[in-house]
Design a protein around this motif. Structure first.
Motif, PDB file in Angstrom:
ATOM      1  N   GLU A   1       0.817  -1.212   0.000  1.00  0.00           N
ATOM      2  CA  GLU A   1       0.000   0.000   0.000  1.00  0.00           C
ATOM      3  C   GLU A   1       0.852   1.264   0.000  1.00  0.00           C
ATOM      4  OE1 GLU A   1      -2.593  -0.385   3.334  1.00  0.00           O
ATOM      5  OE2 GLU A   1      -3.946  -1.812   2.330  1.00  0.00           O
ATOM      6  N   ASN A   2       2.115   1.130   0.429  1.00  0.00           N
ATOM      7  CA  ASN A   2       3.028   2.276   0.455  1.00  0.00           C
ATOM      8  C   ASN A   2       3.952   2.307  -0.756  1.00  0.00           C
ATOM      9  OD1 ASN A   2       2.053   3.069   3.033  1.00  0.00           O
ATOM     10  ND2 ASN A   2       3.353   1.498   3.984  1.00  0.00           N
ATOM     11  N   MET A   3       3.679   1.452  -1.735  1.00  0.00           N
ATOM     12  CA  MET A   3       4.513   1.379  -2.938  1.00  0.00           C
ATOM     13  C   MET A   3       3.751   1.904  -4.143  1.00  0.00           C
ATOM     14  SD  MET A   3       6.154  -2.435  -2.564  1.00  0.00           S
ATOM     15  CE  MET A   3       7.443  -2.822  -1.382  1.00  0.00           C
ATOM     16  N   GLU A   4       4.500   2.343  -5.140  1.00  0.00           N
ATOM     17  CA  GLU A   4       3.889   2.805  -6.383  1.00  0.00           C
ATOM     18  C   GLU A   4       3.612   1.612  -7.284  1.00  0.00           C
ATOM     19  OE1 GLU A   4       4.970   5.665 -10.222  1.00  0.00           O
ATOM     20  OE2 GLU A   4       6.190   5.789  -8.386  1.00  0.00           O
ATOM     21  N   GLN A   5       2.412   1.552  -7.842  1.00  0.00           N
ATOM     22  CA  GLN A   5       2.058   0.451  -8.736  1.00  0.00           C
ATOM     23  C   GLN A   5       2.884   0.508 -10.015  1.00  0.00           C
ATOM     24  OE1 GLN A   5      -2.086  -0.338  -9.502  1.00  0.00           O
ATOM     25  NE2 GLN A   5      -2.737   0.336  -7.476  1.00  0.00           N
ATOM     26  N   GLY A   6       3.004  -0.654 -10.672  1.00  0.00           N
ATOM     27  CA  GLY A   6       3.734  -0.703 -11.937  1.00  0.00           C
ATOM     28  C   GLY A   6       5.172  -1.167 -11.794  1.00  0.00           C
ATOM     29  N   PHE A   7       5.612  -1.371 -10.550  1.00  0.00           N
ATOM     30  CA  PHE A   7       6.963  -1.864 -10.317  1.00  0.00           C
ATOM     31  C   PHE A   7       6.913  -3.334  -9.902  1.00  0.00           C
ATOM     32  CE2 PHE A   7       7.483   2.680  -9.882  1.00  0.00           C
ATOM     33  CZ  PHE A   7       8.726   2.920 -10.463  1.00  0.00           C
ATOM     34  N   GLU A   8       8.009  -4.066 -10.187  1.00  0.00           N
ATOM     35  CA  GLU A   8       8.043  -5.494  -9.856  1.00  0.00           C
ATOM     36  C   GLU A   8       7.988  -5.731  -8.349  1.00  0.00           C
ATOM     37  OE1 GLU A   8      11.548  -6.043 -12.166  1.00  0.00           O
ATOM     38  OE2 GLU A   8      10.526  -7.242 -13.678  1.00  0.00           O
ATOM     39  N   HIS A   9       8.601  -4.802  -7.571  1.00  0.00           N
ATOM     40  CA  HIS A   9       8.570  -5.001  -6.112  1.00  0.00           C
ATOM     41  C   HIS A   9       7.164  -4.777  -5.545  1.00  0.00           C
ATOM     42  CE1 HIS A   9       9.901  -0.669  -6.522  1.00  0.00           C
ATOM     43  NE2 HIS A   9       8.863  -0.524  -5.721  1.00  0.00           N
ATOM     44  N   TYR A  10       6.350  -3.969  -6.229  1.00  0.00           N
ATOM     45  CA  TYR A  10       4.953  -3.799  -5.812  1.00  0.00           C
ATOM     46  C   TYR A  10       4.214  -5.129  -5.971  1.00  0.00           C
ATOM     47  CZ  TYR A  10       0.001  -2.554  -5.987  1.00  0.00           C
ATOM     48  OH  TYR A  10      -1.353  -2.518  -5.768  1.00  0.00           O
ATOM     49  N   SER A  11       4.390  -5.760  -7.137  1.00  0.00           N
ATOM     50  CA  SER A  11       3.734  -7.051  -7.391  1.00  0.00           C
ATOM     51  C   SER A  11       4.181  -8.094  -6.386  1.00  0.00           C
ATOM     52  CB  SER A  11       4.057  -7.528  -8.814  1.00  0.00           C
ATOM     53  OG  SER A  11       3.532  -6.652  -9.775  1.00  0.00           O
ATOM     54  N   MET A  12       5.486  -8.071  -6.052  1.00  0.00           N
ATOM     55  CA  MET A  12       6.013  -9.038  -5.089  1.00  0.00           C
ATOM     56  C   MET A  12       5.349  -8.856  -3.719  1.00  0.00           C
ATOM     57  SD  MET A  12      10.026  -9.636  -3.976  1.00  0.00           S
ATOM     58  CE  MET A  12      10.364  -7.875  -3.847  1.00  0.00           C
ATOM     59  N   ALA A  13       5.333  -7.629  -3.209  1.00  0.00           N
ATOM     60  CA  ALA A  13       4.748  -7.372  -1.888  1.00  0.00           C
ATOM     61  C   ALA A  13       3.246  -7.658  -1.884  1.00  0.00           C
ATOM     62  CB  ALA A  13       5.012  -5.923  -1.485  1.00  0.00           C
ATOM     63  N   PHE A  14       2.566  -7.292  -2.985  1.00  0.00           N
ATOM     64  CA  PHE A  14       1.120  -7.541  -3.093  1.00  0.00           C
ATOM     65  C   PHE A  14       0.837  -9.041  -3.095  1.00  0.00           C
ATOM     66  CE2 PHE A  14      -2.602  -8.487  -5.696  1.00  0.00           C
ATOM     67  CZ  PHE A  14      -3.579  -7.759  -5.050  1.00  0.00           C
ATOM     68  N   ASN A  15       1.611  -9.794  -3.873  1.00  0.00           N
ATOM     69  CA  ASN A  15       1.390 -11.245  -3.970  1.00  0.00           C
ATOM     70  C   ASN A  15       1.611 -11.927  -2.627  1.00  0.00           C
ATOM     71  OD1 ASN A  15       0.672 -11.288  -6.663  1.00  0.00           O
ATOM     72  ND2 ASN A  15       2.761 -11.578  -7.388  1.00  0.00           N
ATOM     73  N   ILE A  16       2.657 -11.516  -1.906  1.00  0.00           N
ATOM     74  CA  ILE A  16       2.928 -12.117  -0.586  1.00  0.00           C
ATOM     75  C   ILE A  16       1.744 -11.884   0.348  1.00  0.00           C
ATOM     76  CG2 ILE A  16       4.382 -11.966   1.473  1.00  0.00           C
ATOM     77  CD1 ILE A  16       6.736 -11.310  -0.428  1.00  0.00           C
TER      78      ILE A  16
ATOM     79  N   ASN B   1      -5.961  -6.069 -14.224  1.00  0.00           N
ATOM     80  CA  ASN B   1      -4.681  -6.758 -14.450  1.00  0.00           C
ATOM     81  C   ASN B   1      -3.536  -5.931 -13.863  1.00  0.00           C
ATOM     82  OD1 ASN B   1      -5.264  -9.132 -16.541  1.00  0.00           O
ATOM     83  ND2 ASN B   1      -6.494  -7.362 -17.138  1.00  0.00           N
ATOM     84  N   THR B   2      -3.591  -5.686 -12.565  1.00  0.00           N
ATOM     85  CA  THR B   2      -2.608  -4.801 -11.929  1.00  0.00           C
ATOM     86  C   THR B   2      -1.205  -5.407 -11.893  1.00  0.00           C
ATOM     87  OG1 THR B   2      -3.256  -5.705  -9.769  1.00  0.00           O
ATOM     88  CG2 THR B   2      -4.303  -3.640 -10.468  1.00  0.00           C
ATOM     89  N   ASN B   3      -1.115  -6.718 -11.931  1.00  0.00           N
ATOM     90  CA  ASN B   3       0.193  -7.375 -11.901  1.00  0.00           C
ATOM     91  C   ASN B   3       0.750  -7.430 -13.320  1.00  0.00           C
ATOM     92  OD1 ASN B   3       2.344  -9.271 -11.837  1.00  0.00           O
ATOM     93  ND2 ASN B   3       1.476 -10.214 -10.003  1.00  0.00           N
ATOM     94  N   VAL B   4       1.722  -6.562 -13.621  1.00  0.00           N
ATOM     95  CA  VAL B   4       2.268  -6.455 -14.976  1.00  0.00           C
ATOM     96  C   VAL B   4       2.930  -7.758 -15.417  1.00  0.00           C
ATOM     97  CG1 VAL B   4       3.948  -5.243 -16.442  1.00  0.00           C
ATOM     98  CG2 VAL B   4       2.598  -3.970 -14.760  1.00  0.00           C
ATOM     99  N   GLY B   5       3.674  -8.395 -14.495  1.00  0.00           N
ATOM    100  CA  GLY B   5       4.346  -9.650 -14.831  1.00  0.00           C
ATOM    101  C   GLY B   5       3.372 -10.717 -15.284  1.00  0.00           C
ATOM    102  N   GLN B   6       2.249 -10.838 -14.573  1.00  0.00           N
ATOM    103  CA  GLN B   6       1.231 -11.824 -14.948  1.00  0.00           C
ATOM    104  C   GLN B   6       0.514 -11.426 -16.236  1.00  0.00           C
ATOM    105  OE1 GLN B   6       0.788 -14.816 -13.495  1.00  0.00           O
ATOM    106  NE2 GLN B   6       2.534 -14.255 -12.207  1.00  0.00           N
ATOM    107  N   TRP B   7       0.284 -10.135 -16.414  1.00  0.00           N
ATOM    108  CA  TRP B   7      -0.371  -9.639 -17.629  1.00  0.00           C
ATOM    109  C   TRP B   7       0.455  -9.999 -18.865  1.00  0.00           C
ATOM    110  CZ3 TRP B   7      -4.183  -8.389 -20.489  1.00  0.00           C
ATOM    111  CH2 TRP B   7      -4.075  -7.500 -21.569  1.00  0.00           C
ATOM    112  N   CYS B   8       1.782  -9.893 -18.766  1.00  0.00           N
ATOM    113  CA  CYS B   8       2.655 -10.175 -19.911  1.00  0.00           C
ATOM    114  C   CYS B   8       2.655 -11.651 -20.303  1.00  0.00           C
ATOM    115  CB  CYS B   8       4.087  -9.722 -19.612  1.00  0.00           C
ATOM    116  SG  CYS B   8       4.276  -7.936 -19.605  1.00  0.00           S
ATOM    117  N   LYS B   9       2.176 -12.509 -19.417  1.00  0.00           N
ATOM    118  CA  LYS B   9       2.116 -13.941 -19.716  1.00  0.00           C
ATOM    119  C   LYS B   9       0.849 -14.324 -20.487  1.00  0.00           C
ATOM    120  CE  LYS B   9       4.671 -15.095 -15.469  1.00  0.00           C
ATOM    121  NZ  LYS B   9       4.603 -15.786 -14.168  1.00  0.00           N
TER     122      LYS B   9
END
Length: 681
Positions: free
Chosen positions: A113-128, A557-565
């Protein structure tokens, strides 16, 4: 044998080569190299994702989520990049693990929630956070990778628990561990499994192996798989398909409703090993280099039923046929043959046995034979070294003298080392499969294996010298685009999703050219070993547009890594209307392309014919006599025509001094057929 110090030097050289050829920092090249190695050994799953986050008391460079075993792995690194092997101290280890643990705890408290969306570390923290909310994490594994060496007592770190029930395991992967992986792949390094299972040894007259029949109960199989995971299935021809096919649904239903019938219904497990220990009560107590070559689905199904669905597997029993290979050097060949003949439970595609494909042999032969034109003022000609087996580049230097090793490295520079995994990526993106490549190296390789297998079935002359040169040109393009993106201003602002941008950029170019019914002239890249400036500039325009497109996915599709798949991502990128003009000098038309392919096949036919004639003439006369005796047997007369037998008889008895190309082909085919039938010459 290669020493630890020599391995370390070669390892650092690989990192330097990656840095230079791909335009990435040394620490990133180190991290990617090690993680790809850990995927192949089963220490990480195909879901591994690079994601850097270093802030205050937190430090993490990537994560992995094993869906089947519900294990979350967080990764950090300590990269010394020194000529001499450095010591990985307790202070290094404690600090890195403390930062990883802090990141995990903060992520469980909605750090995203304290990270900017669109970055890989955001997806990592969100997924955890999401995995924890779904109660989908059974274990957390904190992993530190390093090019340093830890003392043995520092490698054993006690497991901790959070909230009394969530296990946290600590794992150090140092240079010595990586060295042991290399030895295991190339010189027969061992891993051992302690068991205590009753067995019946089967009498055999074979000098190649000995066999044991035994039974494993469900709990024991779960324990073994939980500890070793995909490492047990390294040489299995397919990965677990989850419960999608009828076979897997049947397995689950039997485990849940009729566990006591599992032994009767299931075909069991076929496994191999290089050694076993049996006690005086006829129990196997230790299995060395245990590989499940048939029954991977059975193993995974029992594990998933127990760990994911909480089903009781204590009443499940599985029969196992264990073959112990007496000659370690023949283990890979033996395992491959057992896999091919034993796997009949589900449909197996020929691409599943791609490791034995003639593609590798042909591509390797071209890499040894074809010289790269001297460029950039250099007078030395070099090869692109194709590494069909991990560690092959280093292994070929193991017994060379100092001067021979220097000569080898000059002719086969590390910058021109290409392995089958990287080749599959560069080929698949040009085949317009960026979504497949974005799923990870193993998915990409499996798809590439199917493509090549189908190609060879349709046309066994498909892998020509021109194909080799074009493929290497596509490798060069892939690496050049990586560098182009890395130093672009728009990328420097985010430093995220570079791999996906590379894949979609090249795929878009391929699609754009195909739409115009034209072909890229790869000879321009091959001759200069770099991209023409005009093509470089076009790719720069495409890359920026692609990056903006894929990092702004549609709603939901907020998770860019998953969207690219997803195929939908590629469908959207293809619709980009970029006003790019490609010079005619970069292209060829369909007629020219067809002509080039015909000429390449003519050249290959000539090469193949010469090779066959040479083989026939050089094969010892004694072996031709053995072949003649074999085909003269009554039971074989239906398998050979009178003409074939006449040619074989005349050549064996010296009545045909120099067979014609057609006669050589017939003799060679008779030889091949006999070998395939199990004749030992």
């Amino acid at each position: 044998m290669i020493t630890l110090q020599e391995f370390h030097q070669d390892f650092l050289q690989s990192i330097l080569s990656d840095t230079q050829s791909r335009g990435i920092p040394k620490p990133q090249a180190f991290f990617e190299n090690v993680c790809e190695e850990l995927i192949t050994t089963g220490d990480l799953s195909n879901n591994y994702t690079e994601a850097e986050y270093t802030k205050k008391s937190m430090e993490v460079y990537g994560y992995d989520y094993d869906e089947e075993r519900e294990i979350l792995t967080l990764l950090a690194h300590q990269f010394f990049q020194e000529e001499e092997i450095q010591t990985l101290t307790k202070s290094h280890i404690d600090t890195k693990f403390k930062r990883l643990k802090t990141f995990f705890i903060k992520s469980s408290q909605a750090l995203y929630e304290n990270m900017e969306q669109g970055f890989e570390h955001y997806s990592m923290a969100f997924n955890i956070y999401n995995y924890l909310n779904k109660n989908a994490i059974k274990k957390v594994r904190l992993m530190l990778i390093s090019d340093g060496k830890a003392t043995r007592n520092l490698l054993d770190i006690d497991t901790e628990y959070i909230n009394t029930n969530l296990e946290i395991e600590f794992r150090v992967v140092d240079i010595e561990y990586l060295y042991k992986v290399y030895l295991s792949d190339n010189t027969g390094g061992d891993f051992e499994i302690d068991v205590n299972i009753p067995t019946l040894q089967v009498d055999s007259i074979s000098n190649e192996y000995k066999s044991f029949l035994t039974i494993l109960d469900g709990n024991k199989l779960v324990d073994i798989y939980h500890k070793y995971g995909q490492k047990l299935l390294e040489q299995n021809v397919r990965t677990f398909l989850q419960f999608r096919g009828n076979v897997n649904k049947g397995l689950r239903n039997t485990i849940e409703y009729n566990p006591e019938m599992f032994f009767a219904y299931n075909n069991g497990i076929t496994a191999t090993a290089t050694d076993v220990e049996v006690d005086d009560k006829n129990n196997i107590t230790k299995i060395v280099n245990f590989q499940i070559v048939n029954g991977g689905q059975t193993t995974s199904a029992i594990y998933a039923a127990n760990k994911t669905s909480n089903l009781d597997v204590s009443s499940v029993y599985v029969q196992m046929k264990l073959s112990v290979v007496k000659d370690k050097e023949k283990q890979n060949e033996f395992v491959s043959n057992v896999s091919e003949y034993a796997n009949t439970q589900n449909k197996i595609n020929k691409s599943d046995f791609f490791s034995n494909s003639p593609f590798h042999k042909e591509f390797k032969n071209y890499s040894k034979r074809i010289w790269v034109a001297a460029v950039g003022g250099s007078q030395r000609r070099t090869h692109w070294f194709y590494e069909r087996v991990r560690g092959e580049y280093l292994n070929e230097q193991a017994y060379l003298t100092k001067s021979q090793k220097k000569q080898f490295q000059l002719e086969n520079p590390k910058l021109q080392l290409i392995d089958k995994t990287f080749l599959s990526k560069s080929e698949n993106v040009w085949l317009q499969k960026p979504d497949i490549v974005s799923k990870g190296a193993q998915y990409s390789f499996a798809d590439f294996a199917k493509t090549i297998t189908d190609k060879l079935e349709e046309d066994n002359l498909a892998i020509t010298e021109q194909y080799f040169k074009d493929s290497i040109s596509r490798v060069i393009m892939f690496k050049e685009v990586e560098k182009l993106i890395s130093k672009s201003e728009w990328y420097q602002l985010h430093k995220a999703y570079r791999a996906q941008t590379v894949a979609y950029t090249i795929a878009y170019l391929a699609h754009h050219i195909q739409e115009k019914k034209q072909y890229l002239n790869f000879n321009l890249i091959w001759e200069s070993q770099k991209l023409p400036n005009s093509l470089y500039n076009i790719l720069a325009i495409i890359a920026e547009a692609v990056f903006k497109n894929i990092t702004n996915p549609p709603e939901g599709n907020t998770n860019v890594g998953q969207w690219c798949k997803k195929t939908k991502c590629w469908d959207r990128v293809k619709k980009l209307d970029l006003k790019i003009e490609i010079n005619d000098e970069l292209l060829t038309d369909s007629e020219e392309e067809k002509y080039n392919k015909r000429e390449a096949k003519k050249g290959k036919k000539l090469d193949s014919s010469i090779e066959i004639e040479s083989f026939v003439i050089n094969l010892e006369k004694e072996k031709w006599k053995q072949l003649l005796e074999y085909y003269q047997k009554d039971e074989m007369k239906l398998h050979i025509s009178m003409m074939q037998l006449d040619i074989l008889t005349k050549y064996t008895n010296g009545l045909m001094i120099l067979p014609s190309p057609k006669q050589s082909k017939i003799l060679y085919q008779l030889y091949e057929n006999a070998i395939n039938e199990g004749v030992v010459l």
